[in-house]
Design an enzyme around this catalytic site. Structure first.
Site, PDB file in Angstrom:
ATOM      1  N   CYS A 188      23.692 -67.946  -7.546  1.00  0.00           N
ATOM      2  CA  CYS A 188      22.315 -68.317  -8.464  1.00  0.00           C
ATOM      3  C   CYS A 188      22.281 -69.401  -9.223  1.00  0.00           C
ATOM      4  CB  CYS A 188      22.355 -66.957  -9.628  1.00  0.00           C
ATOM      5  SG  CYS A 188      22.189 -65.453  -8.790  1.00  0.00           S
ATOM      6  N   ASP A 211      12.751 -58.407 -13.730  1.00  0.00           N
ATOM      7  CA  ASP A 211      13.980 -58.491 -12.636  1.00  0.00           C
ATOM      8  C   ASP A 211      13.428 -57.728 -11.185  1.00  0.00           C
ATOM      9  OD1 ASP A 211      16.422 -59.332 -14.020  1.00  0.00           O
ATOM     10  OD2 ASP A 211      15.629 -57.796 -15.326  1.00  0.00           O
ATOM     11  N   ASP A 258      16.781 -60.703  -3.162  1.00  0.00           N
ATOM     12  CA  ASP A 258      17.828 -61.843  -3.825  1.00  0.00           C
ATOM     13  C   ASP A 258      18.756 -62.289  -2.698  1.00  0.00           C
ATOM     14  OD1 ASP A 258      19.339 -63.462  -5.706  1.00  0.00           O
ATOM     15  OD2 ASP A 258      18.619 -62.122  -7.280  1.00  0.00           O
ATOM     16  N   ASP A 276      19.340 -55.674  -9.796  1.00  0.00           N
ATOM     17  CA  ASP A 276      17.801 -55.951  -9.979  1.00  0.00           C
ATOM     18  C   ASP A 276      17.318 -54.566 -10.586  1.00  0.00           C
ATOM     19  OD1 ASP A 276      17.848 -58.670 -10.363  1.00  0.00           O
ATOM     20  OD2 ASP A 276      17.053 -58.869  -8.389  1.00  0.00           O
ATOM     21  N   HIS A 324      16.665 -59.249   8.311  1.00  0.00           N
ATOM     22  CA  HIS A 324      15.862 -60.449   8.861  1.00  0.00           C
ATOM     23  C   HIS A 324      16.807 -61.547   8.972  1.00  0.00           C
ATOM     24  CE1 HIS A 324      12.702 -62.810  10.473  1.00  0.00           C
ATOM     25  NE2 HIS A 324      12.697 -63.617   9.770  1.00  0.00           N
ATOM     26  N   SER A 325      16.882 -62.415  10.120  1.00  0.00           N
ATOM     27  CA  SER A 325      17.879 -63.361  10.251  1.00  0.00           C
ATOM     28  C   SER A 325      17.181 -64.721  10.585  1.00  0.00           C
ATOM     29  CB  SER A 325      19.177 -63.266  10.993  1.00  0.00           C
ATOM     30  OG  SER A 325      18.863 -62.875  12.491  1.00  0.00           O
TER      31      SER A 325
END
Length: 329
Positions: A18, A51, A68, A91, A140-141
């Site tokens: 982060c 959040d 995230d 979150d 998803h990539s």
């Protein structure tokens, strides 16, 4: 632990975890003016940088939505997957909800890093999601020069028991449910290869019990402590709520080794930007080193709750709005 040949994953990222967030001041300028009037069923949106988003389904249930992802914060692929999943799930807990389903978000340098490592990352995320009772339904990539992993998570919450960052009132204790210090320890790990099991254990720990305890204890305001540090997230919550806050620096818990890492200079640029952002609204007689630890960019940190949480230390209190939004004593 990973069963494939060790690779220094953190060496493939310009930053870690982060701490790679866009600085809070820059982010607020980017989204300024993008907040528009919408349905009253959007209980939490972009307004105060909470959040997660929350949309009312009916009088008894609301949907929580968040996403995230970040670059490697540790070298072990499986641990990185666990940390990223716990961080994304947090979150939902920070809003007082429970996660229901998640999808993976992956960026992978497929011509540079073996796919077996990516499998380990996904396995780590799946294992933590299972512990949370959260389904993982694909994802998803993309082919990316820098490895990235995280999750988009959907959860449910009772709209009458929602935790939010604009609901703090003056005169209440502030609790912190995890120790600080993973930022400086992760930065040391990236620089030297030293491994800190205490930091990994903290980051993979779910905030489920803390979130449930906060709600059961009647708390209305909370946030999780991640890339903007304790000072940054507390400032956002106090500003949104129209209150000030005082932190007792001596009451804040830290992971073993965090102060040593700070002393040896393992402070990220993100941490310094956090402190610079808050400083104009800060009153403190604490040493600069103490303020840097309080601004340390966390990954998968604990919940910062306005109210008491059983087993969590009280690190300060909310106060009536004064000249300084945050006071460190």
């Amino acid at each position: 632990m990973s069963t494939v040949a060790p690779v220094r994953l953190t060496g493939y990222a310009h930053g870690g975890g982060c701490a790679c967030k866009i600085p809070p001041g820059e982010l607020e300028q980017i989204v300024q003016g993008l907040v528009t009037a919408t349905s009253p069923d959007l209980l939490v949106g972009l307004d105060d940088g909470d959040d997660a988003a929350v949309v009312r389904i009916d009088d008894h249930e609301a949907l929580v939505s968040t996403a995230d992802f970040f670059t490697p914060v540790v070298d072990d692929a499986y641990d990185w997957g666990r940390i990223a999943a716990a961080n994304a799930l947090s979150d939902v807990y920070a809003m007082g909800g429970r996660p229901v389903v998640a999808v993976n978000l992956v960026g992978w340098p497929r011509d540079v890093l073996p796919m077996e490592l990516l499998r380990e990352v996904l396995r780590g995320g799946l294992d933590v999601s299972r512990l949370a009772g959260c389904h993982v339904g694909g994802g998803h990539s993309i082919d990316d020069p820098e490895p990235k992993y995280g999750m988009a998570v959907t959860g449910l919450v009772d709209p009458e028991r929602l935790l939010r960052n604009d609901a703090a009132v003056a005169g209440l204790p502030i609790s912190l449910t995890k120790p600080l210090g993973v930022g400086v320890l992760n930065n040391r790990h990236k620089s030297t290869g030293e491994v800190f099991p205490q930091a990994v254990a903290s980051m993979v720990a779910l905030n489920a019990d803390a979130g449930r305890a906060a709600v059961d204890g009647g708390a209305r305001a909370a946030t999780d402590v991640t890339g903007f540090g304790l000072l940054g997230h507390l400032f956002k919550m106090a500003r949104a709520s129209g209150v000030s806050a005082t932190i007792d620096a001596a009451a804040v818990p830290y992971l073993d080794g965090a102060r040593d890492a700070l002393r040896d200079g393992f402070v990220s640029g993100g941490t310094r930007r956090n402190l610079d952002w808050v400083r104009p609204h800060l009153a403190s007689t604490a040493f600069e080193a103490e303020l840097l630890l309080l601004a340390d960019a966390q990954t998968s940190g604990g919940l910062l709750v306005v109210g008491e949480v059983p087993g969590a230390p009280v690190v300060g209190e909310t106060t009536a709005r004064g000249d300084a939004v945050i006071t460190v004593r």
